[in-house]
Design an enzyme around this catalytic site. Structure first.
Site, PDB file in Angstrom:
ATOM      1  N   LYS A 116       0.811  -1.222   0.000  1.00 16.15           N
ATOM      2  CA  LYS A 116       0.000   0.000   0.000  1.00 16.15           C
ATOM      3  C   LYS A 116       0.846   1.274   0.000  1.00 16.15           C
ATOM      4  O   LYS A 116       0.419   2.310  -0.512  1.00 16.15           O
ATOM      5  CB  LYS A 116      -0.990   0.006   1.174  1.00 16.15           C
ATOM      6  CG  LYS A 116      -2.107  -1.023   0.974  1.00 16.15           C
ATOM      7  CD  LYS A 116      -3.267  -0.879   1.939  1.00 16.15           C
ATOM      8  CE  LYS A 116      -4.401  -1.845   1.554  1.00 16.15           C
ATOM      9  NZ  LYS A 116      -5.444  -1.963   2.569  1.00 16.15           N
ATOM     10  N   LYS A 200      -5.627 -10.052  -4.696  1.00 13.67           N
ATOM     11  CA  LYS A 200      -6.918 -10.409  -4.095  1.00 13.67           C
ATOM     12  C   LYS A 200      -7.972  -9.361  -4.462  1.00 13.67           C
ATOM     13  O   LYS A 200      -7.632  -8.215  -4.751  1.00 13.67           O
ATOM     14  CB  LYS A 200      -6.788 -10.513  -2.576  1.00 13.67           C
ATOM     15  CG  LYS A 200      -6.734  -9.174  -1.856  1.00 13.67           C
ATOM     16  CD  LYS A 200      -6.888  -9.378  -0.356  1.00 13.67           C
ATOM     17  CE  LYS A 200      -7.160  -8.063   0.355  1.00 13.67           C
ATOM     18  NZ  LYS A 200      -8.536  -7.561   0.176  1.00 13.67           N
ATOM     19  N   LYS A 203     -11.658  -3.828  -1.657  1.00 19.28           N
ATOM     20  CA  LYS A 203     -12.566  -2.687  -1.710  1.00 19.28           C
ATOM     21  C   LYS A 203     -11.865  -1.438  -2.211  1.00 19.28           C
ATOM     22  O   LYS A 203     -12.444  -0.616  -2.887  1.00 19.28           O
ATOM     23  CB  LYS A 203     -13.121  -2.387  -0.311  1.00 19.28           C
ATOM     24  CG  LYS A 203     -14.257  -3.278   0.127  1.00 19.28           C
ATOM     25  CD  LYS A 203     -14.852  -2.761   1.441  1.00 19.28           C
ATOM     26  CE  LYS A 203     -14.444  -3.660   2.603  1.00 19.28           C
ATOM     27  NZ  LYS A 203     -13.294  -3.200   3.347  1.00 19.28           N
TER      28      LYS A 203
HETATM   29  P1  ATP Z   1      -9.455  -2.744   1.797  1.00 21.08           P
HETATM   30  O1  ATP Z   1      -9.052  -2.846   0.358  1.00 21.08           O
HETATM   31  O2  ATP Z   1     -10.021  -1.403   2.177  1.00 21.08           O
HETATM   32  O3  ATP Z   1      -8.391  -3.229   2.747  1.00 21.08           O
HETATM   33  P2  ATP Z   1     -10.662  -5.301   1.886  1.00 21.08           P
HETATM   34  O4  ATP Z   1     -11.452  -5.733   0.722  1.00 21.08           O
HETATM   35  O5  ATP Z   1      -9.285  -5.836   2.027  1.00 21.08           O
HETATM   36  O6  ATP Z   1     -10.691  -3.724   1.931  1.00 21.08           O
HETATM   37  P3  ATP Z   1     -11.112  -5.477   4.728  1.00 21.08           P
HETATM   38  O7  ATP Z   1     -12.155  -4.614   5.372  1.00 21.08           O
HETATM   39  O8  ATP Z   1      -9.692  -5.058   4.830  1.00 21.08           O
HETATM   40  O9  ATP Z   1     -11.517  -5.654   3.183  1.00 21.08           O
HETATM   41  O10 ATP Z   1     -11.255  -6.957   5.278  1.00 21.08           O
HETATM   42  C1  ATP Z   1     -12.457  -7.473   5.840  1.00 21.08           C
HETATM   43  C2  ATP Z   1     -12.416  -8.997   5.867  1.00 21.08           C
HETATM   44  O11 ATP Z   1     -12.526  -9.521   4.536  1.00 21.08           O
HETATM   45  C3  ATP Z   1     -11.119  -9.571   6.421  1.00 21.08           C
HETATM   46  O12 ATP Z   1     -11.442 -10.707   7.216  1.00 21.08           O
HETATM   47  C4  ATP Z   1     -10.354  -9.992   5.203  1.00 21.08           C
HETATM   48  O13 ATP Z   1      -9.453 -11.051   5.476  1.00 21.08           O
HETATM   49  C5  ATP Z   1     -11.481 -10.444   4.284  1.00 21.08           C
HETATM   50  N1  ATP Z   1     -11.111 -10.329   2.863  1.00 21.08           N
HETATM   51  C6  ATP Z   1     -10.774  -9.178   2.216  1.00 21.08           C
HETATM   52  N2  ATP Z   1     -10.529  -9.425   0.909  1.00 21.08           N
HETATM   53  C7  ATP Z   1     -10.709 -10.763   0.724  1.00 21.08           C
HETATM   54  C8  ATP Z   1     -10.609 -11.629  -0.403  1.00 21.08           C
HETATM   55  N3  ATP Z   1     -10.275 -11.152  -1.601  1.00 21.08           N
HETATM   56  N4  ATP Z   1     -10.879 -12.950  -0.246  1.00 21.08           N
HETATM   57  C9  ATP Z   1     -11.237 -13.434   0.975  1.00 21.08           C
HETATM   58  N5  ATP Z   1     -11.339 -12.675   2.090  1.00 21.08           N
HETATM   59  C10 ATP Z   1     -11.089 -11.347   1.976  1.00 21.08           C
HETATM   60 MG    MG Z   2      -8.008  -5.153   3.576  1.00 17.05          MG
END
Ligand code: ATP
Ligand code: MG
Length: 331
Positions: A116, A200, A203
Site C-alpha cells: 500500500k 486479491k 474494496k
Molecule cells: P481494503 O481494500 O479497504 O483493505 P478489503 O477488501 O481488504 O478492503 P477489509 O475490510 O480489509 O476488506 O477486510 C475485511 C475482511 O474480509 C477480512 O477478514 C479480510 O481477510 C477479508 N477479505 C478481504 N478481501 C478478501 C478476499 N479477496 N478474499 C477473501 N477474504 C477477503
Molecule cells: Mg483489507
C-alpha cells in the site's frame, strides 16, 4: 470462554471476497455457536482513514452502508455485537500501549504495508498506514478475544497480534491476554480480483470492475463477469498453476453454489459458458441481500443498532482497560 472478534473496514460496499472470506463464515458461526457465546463484529471506521482522511460525509455513508450490508447478509444484531470502532475510544488507548512493544522496522516489513505504501511518494506515507496493525491488535485485545475469523490476507497481521499479546503478558508479568487464534476456512479464504488474479479482490484497490459488490445490479454482475479476465484456451479446466484466472472463476462459482469444483460438470463449458453461469448464480444469491439492503440503507434502524451496540461494547472495554491500565502503571 471463547470470544469471537472480527472487523471490516467501511472503505466501500463489501465484495464477494469479503462475503466468502469473512461474512458468510461469520454468519455460519453466529448461527451455530452456543447461545451466550460472545461474538463481536466491528465496523472499523478508524482503520478507514489509515490511508489518509476521507470527506466526513463519505465516511459516515460508508459506515452506514457497511452496517446495512452486514445485516442484509444475515448478521443478526441480537446475536452479534455489531458496533462502530470509534464509539469505543479505549481501543485507541490500548493501541498506543501496544506501540511501546513494537518496532517500526517490523511494521514496515509487513506485506500489506509494502504494497500500500507504493501508492504514495516517499515522503508522503501517512503514519496510520504503518501503525494500523497495532490498532487492529488493539481491536481484538480490548475485548480479550480468543478467536479471530478472517480471510487469508490477514495471516501476517494475526501473527503480529499473537506476538503482541505474548509480549504484553511477558513484559508486565500477567496473563491478562489470551493469545488469539486465527480462524480461516479452508476453502474460499482468498477470492482473487476479476481483472488481475495475482491480486486479491479488494474494496480500496483494483477498480470497480475487479470486484463484485454485494449490492451490484444484475446488469452490473453480468457485465463484470463477461469482462472478467480469462484466457484464450476456450475450454474450462481447473488448473491454478497455468490458468489462475479461469480457476478463480471456478472457485467463485463453487463458493456461490456451495458445490466443490470437482462436482461441477464444467468439462463441456466454454469460458463464456462459465462466465454466464457464474453471473446467473451470483445474481440469484445476491438478489435477496440486495433487496434487504435497499430497505435498510436509509432507515434509522442502522444508527440505532450502532449506538446501542456501541454502548455495550464500551462497557466491556471500560472494564478490561481498567485492568490493563493498572497492569501498565497508569492507574
Ligand atoms: P481494503 O481494500 O479497504 O483493505 P478489503 O477488501 O481488504 O478492503 P477489509 O475490510 O480489509 O476488506 O477486510 C475485511 C475482511 O474480509 C477480512 O477478514 C479480510 O481477510 C477479508 N477479505 C478481504 N478481501 C478478501 C478476499 N479477496 N478474499 C477473501 N477474504 C477477503
Ligand atoms: Mg483489507
Amino acid at each position: 470462554p471463547t470470544i469471537y472478534f472480527t472487523g471490516i473496514q467501511p472503505t466501500g460496499i463489501p465484495h464477494l471476497g469479503n462475503f466468502f472470506g469473512s461474512i458468510e463464515p461469520w454468519i455460519e458461526l453466529q448461527n451455530t455457536v452456543d447461545p451466550g457465546t460472545q461474538m463481536m463484529l466491528s465496523v472499523v471506521d478508524q482503520h478507514a482513514i489509515s490511508l489518509g482522511p476521507l470527506p466526513a460525509a463519505q465516511l459516515r455513508q460508508n459506515t452506514r452502508q457497511m452496517t446495512a450490508s452486514l445485516i442484509s447478509c444475515g448478521v443478526d444484531p441480537k446475536r452479534t455485537l455489531l458496533f462502530r470502532q470509534s464509539d469505543v475510544p479505549h481501543i485507541a488507548q490500548l493501541s498506543w500501549i501496544l506501540g511501546a512493544l513494537q518496532t517500526t522496522s517490523k511494521l514496515a516489513r509487513l506485506p500489506q504495508y509494502k504494497e500500500k505504501q507504493e501508492r504514495f511518494k516517499k515522503g508522503d506515507i501517512p503514519v496510520g498506514l504503518l501503525t494500523y496493525p497495532l490498532l487492529q491488535a488493539a481491536d481484538v485485545l480490548t475485548f480479550k478475544a480468543t478467536t479471530v475469523p478472517v480471510g487469508e490476507d490477514q495471516s501476517q497481521h494475526l501473527n503480529l497480534l499473537g506476538g503482541l499479546a505474548y509480549a504484553f503478558n511477558k513484559t508486565y508479568e500477567t496473563d491478562i491476554f489470551p493469545i488469539p487464534k486465527q480462524l480461516t476456512r479452508e476453502t474460499h479464504a482468498r477470492i482473487r480480483s476479476l481483472r488481475d488474479p495475482e491480486k486479491k479482490m479488494s474494496k480500496s484497490s483494483g477498480g470497480a470492475r475487479s470486484r463484485i459488490e454485494i449490492t451490484d445490479s444484475r446488469d452490473a454482475i453480468i457485465e463484470k463477469c463477461q469482462k472478467a479476465q480469462s484466457d484464450n484456451l476456450g475450454t474450462v479446466t481447473y488448473d491454478k498453476e497455468n490458468r489462475l484466472a479461469v480457476s478463480n472463476l471456478l472457485d467463485l462459482l463453487s463458493a456461490v453454489t456451495r458445490t466443490p469444483v470437482a462436482e461441477m460438470d464444467s468439462s463441456t463449458w466454454s469460458t463464456l459458458d462459465l462466465k454466464m453461469n457464474l453471473a446467473e448464480a451470483i445474481d440469484k444469491r445476491l438478489a435477496p441481500i440486495r433487496q434487504k439492503f435497499e430497505e435498510l440503507e436509509n432507515s434509522d434502524e442502522v444508527e440505532k443498532i450502532l449506538l446501542e451496540s456501541g454502548e455495550a461494547a464500551r462497557e466491556i472495554a471500560e472494564k478490561n482497560l481498567k485492568e490493563i491500565r493498572r497492569v501498565v502503571g497508569f492507574l
